[in-house]
Design a protein around this motif. Structure first.
Motif, PDB file in Angstrom:
ATOM      1  N   ALA A   1      -4.381  14.154   3.991  1.00  0.00           N
ATOM      2  CA  ALA A   1      -2.942  14.335   4.658  1.00  0.00           C
ATOM      3  C   ALA A   1      -2.033  15.083   3.675  1.00  0.00           C
ATOM      4  CB  ALA A   1      -2.814  13.060   5.197  1.00  0.00           C
ATOM      5  N   SER A   2      -2.107  14.555   2.399  1.00  0.00           N
ATOM      6  CA  SER A   2      -0.859  14.971   1.746  1.00  0.00           C
ATOM      7  C   SER A   2      -1.275  16.121   0.439  1.00  0.00           C
ATOM      8  CB  SER A   2      -0.389  13.816   0.933  1.00  0.00           C
ATOM      9  OG  SER A   2      -1.357  13.197  -0.094  1.00  0.00           O
ATOM     10  N   GLY A   3      -2.520  16.123   0.214  1.00  0.00           N
ATOM     11  CA  GLY A   3      -2.823  16.823  -0.958  1.00  0.00           C
ATOM     12  C   GLY A   3      -2.610  16.481  -2.469  1.00  0.00           C
ATOM     13  N   TYR A   4      -2.329  15.061  -2.242  1.00  0.00           N
ATOM     14  CA  TYR A   4      -2.038  14.101  -3.685  1.00  0.00           C
ATOM     15  C   TYR A   4      -3.380  13.223  -3.644  1.00  0.00           C
ATOM     16  CZ  TYR A   4       2.857  15.774  -2.979  1.00  0.00           C
ATOM     17  OH  TYR A   4       3.950  16.529  -3.087  1.00  0.00           O
TER      18      TYR A   4
ATOM     19  N   VAL B   1       0.869  -1.133   0.053  1.00  0.00           N
ATOM     20  CA  VAL B   1      -0.157   0.027   0.059  1.00  0.00           C
ATOM     21  C   VAL B   1       0.739   1.334  -0.037  1.00  0.00           C
ATOM     22  CG1 VAL B   1      -1.597   1.293   1.505  1.00  0.00           C
ATOM     23  CG2 VAL B   1      -1.955  -1.192   0.957  1.00  0.00           C
ATOM     24  N   ILE B   2       1.892   1.391   0.948  1.00  0.00           N
ATOM     25  CA  ILE B   2       2.803   2.460   0.791  1.00  0.00           C
ATOM     26  C   ILE B   2       3.580   2.758  -0.445  1.00  0.00           C
ATOM     27  CG2 ILE B   2       4.962   3.321   1.837  1.00  0.00           C
ATOM     28  CD1 ILE B   2       4.013   2.095   4.752  1.00  0.00           C
ATOM     29  N   ALA B   3       3.983   1.483  -1.006  1.00  0.00           N
ATOM     30  CA  ALA B   3       4.549   1.632  -2.559  1.00  0.00           C
ATOM     31  C   ALA B   3       3.694   2.260  -3.414  1.00  0.00           C
ATOM     32  CB  ALA B   3       4.949   0.240  -2.974  1.00  0.00           C
ATOM     33  N   PHE B   4       2.526   2.028  -3.374  1.00  0.00           N
ATOM     34  CA  PHE B   4       1.305   2.809  -4.395  1.00  0.00           C
ATOM     35  C   PHE B   4       1.376   4.109  -3.917  1.00  0.00           C
ATOM     36  CE2 PHE B   4      -3.009   3.948  -4.890  1.00  0.00           C
ATOM     37  CZ  PHE B   4      -2.874   4.348  -6.375  1.00  0.00           C
ATOM     38  N   LEU B   5       1.153   4.439  -2.688  1.00  0.00           N
ATOM     39  CA  LEU B   5       1.094   5.763  -2.456  1.00  0.00           C
ATOM     40  C   LEU B   5       2.225   6.627  -2.566  1.00  0.00           C
ATOM     41  CD1 LEU B   5      -1.194   5.324   0.824  1.00  0.00           C
ATOM     42  CD2 LEU B   5      -1.978   6.043  -1.151  1.00  0.00           C
ATOM     43  N   GLU B   6       3.546   5.923  -2.436  1.00  0.00           N
ATOM     44  CA  GLU B   6       4.530   6.662  -2.647  1.00  0.00           C
ATOM     45  C   GLU B   6       4.747   6.854  -4.312  1.00  0.00           C
ATOM     46  OE1 GLU B   6       7.490   4.017  -1.041  1.00  0.00           O
ATOM     47  OE2 GLU B   6       7.530   5.367   0.969  1.00  0.00           O
ATOM     48  N   ALA B   7       3.966   5.937  -5.218  1.00  0.00           N
ATOM     49  CA  ALA B   7       4.216   6.175  -6.614  1.00  0.00           C
ATOM     50  C   ALA B   7       3.296   7.328  -6.814  1.00  0.00           C
ATOM     51  CB  ALA B   7       3.507   5.023  -7.192  1.00  0.00           C
ATOM     52  N   VAL B   8       2.190   7.603  -6.061  1.00  0.00           N
ATOM     53  CA  VAL B   8       1.209   8.536  -6.368  1.00  0.00           C
ATOM     54  C   VAL B   8       1.873   9.958  -5.924  1.00  0.00           C
ATOM     55  CG1 VAL B   8      -1.019   9.833  -5.400  1.00  0.00           C
ATOM     56  CG2 VAL B   8      -0.875   7.490  -5.836  1.00  0.00           C
ATOM     57  N   GLU B   9       2.681  10.057  -5.077  1.00  0.00           N
ATOM     58  CA  GLU B   9       3.587  11.133  -4.681  1.00  0.00           C
ATOM     59  C   GLU B   9       4.654  11.553  -5.812  1.00  0.00           C
ATOM     60  OE1 GLU B   9       5.533   9.735  -1.114  1.00  0.00           O
ATOM     61  OE2 GLU B   9       3.729  10.200   0.358  1.00  0.00           O
TER      62      GLU B   9
ATOM     63  N   THR C   1       1.207   9.249 -23.304  1.00  0.00           N
ATOM     64  CA  THR C   1       2.755   8.905 -23.086  1.00  0.00           C
ATOM     65  C   THR C   1       3.046   8.106 -22.267  1.00  0.00           C
ATOM     66  OG1 THR C   1       2.839  10.732 -21.352  1.00  0.00           O
ATOM     67  CG2 THR C   1       3.070  11.596 -23.671  1.00  0.00           C
ATOM     68  N   SER C   2       4.687   7.518 -22.094  1.00  0.00           N
ATOM     69  CA  SER C   2       4.933   6.547 -21.001  1.00  0.00           C
ATOM     70  C   SER C   2       5.216   7.177 -19.615  1.00  0.00           C
ATOM     71  CB  SER C   2       6.116   5.986 -21.672  1.00  0.00           C
ATOM     72  OG  SER C   2       7.307   6.860 -21.649  1.00  0.00           O
ATOM     73  N   ARG C   3       5.144   8.262 -19.525  1.00  0.00           N
ATOM     74  CA  ARG C   3       5.386   9.156 -18.140  1.00  0.00           C
ATOM     75  C   ARG C   3       4.362  10.025 -17.937  1.00  0.00           C
ATOM     76  NH1 ARG C   3       9.783   8.235 -15.415  1.00  0.00           N
ATOM     77  NH2 ARG C   3       9.784  10.363 -14.210  1.00  0.00           N
ATOM     78  N   VAL C   4       3.930  10.325 -16.636  1.00  0.00           N
ATOM     79  CA  VAL C   4       2.968  11.440 -16.107  1.00  0.00           C
ATOM     80  C   VAL C   4       3.598  12.113 -15.138  1.00  0.00           C
ATOM     81  CG1 VAL C   4       0.982   9.928 -16.740  1.00  0.00           C
ATOM     82  CG2 VAL C   4       1.824   9.697 -14.579  1.00  0.00           C
ATOM     83  N   LYS C   5       3.294  13.304 -15.284  1.00  0.00           N
ATOM     84  CA  LYS C   5       3.403  14.265 -14.057  1.00  0.00           C
ATOM     85  C   LYS C   5       2.496  15.296 -13.836  1.00  0.00           C
ATOM     86  CE  LYS C   5       6.466  17.413 -11.834  1.00  0.00           C
ATOM     87  NZ  LYS C   5       5.583  17.981 -10.923  1.00  0.00           N
ATOM     88  N   MET C   6       1.810  15.042 -12.717  1.00  0.00           N
ATOM     89  CA  MET C   6       0.655  16.001 -12.381  1.00  0.00           C
ATOM     90  C   MET C   6       0.890  17.122 -12.046  1.00  0.00           C
ATOM     91  SD  MET C   6      -1.522  13.243 -12.346  1.00  0.00           S
ATOM     92  CE  MET C   6      -3.036  13.984 -11.418  1.00  0.00           C
ATOM     93  N   GLN C   7      -0.016  18.145 -12.334  1.00  0.00           N
ATOM     94  CA  GLN C   7       0.099  19.493 -11.823  1.00  0.00           C
ATOM     95  C   GLN C   7      -0.602  19.594 -10.548  1.00  0.00           C
ATOM     96  OE1 GLN C   7       1.474  21.667 -13.803  1.00  0.00           O
ATOM     97  NE2 GLN C   7       2.005  19.782 -15.167  1.00  0.00           N
TER      98      GLN C   7
END
Length: 90
Positions: free
Chosen positions: A66-69, A19-27, A83-89
């Motif tokens: 908690a994080s805003g993400y 679960v932490i690995a997924f949330l870190e991916a969101v970060e 695309t193969s990468r994403v960067k959230m605004q």
């Protein structure tokens, strides 16, 4: 940032790590950008631990507060990625 992850005390150490690995991916999607494939893999593993949509929404909402993400927004972006990468605004 300093915040806690929404975790279930009934999960095993392996499930907590997943679960932490997924949330870190969101970060990372917000902070640096991340590969679409990596997020998909982390999400698939996360869904093995949290198969319930209701629990997924609860965890996502707690994490966003908690994080805003937003895990939901990241997954929507991944779903529509061209695309193969994403960067959230932020």
């Amino acid at each position: 940032m300093e915040y806690g992850y929404p975790l279930n005390p009934d999960w095993t150490n392996e499930e907590i790590t997943t679960v932490i690995a997924f949330l870190e991916a969101v970060e990372r999607a917000y902070e640096k950008g991340i590969s679409v494939q990596e997020v998909k893999e982390k999400y698939h593993a996360f869904k093995e631990v949290v198969p319930s949509i209701g629990e997924e929404k609860r965890i996502g909402k707690q994490f966003e507060e908690a994080s805003g993400y937003s895990p939901y927004q990241v997954m929507q972006n991944i779903k529509n990625a061209t695309t193969s990468r994403v960067k959230m605004q932020p």
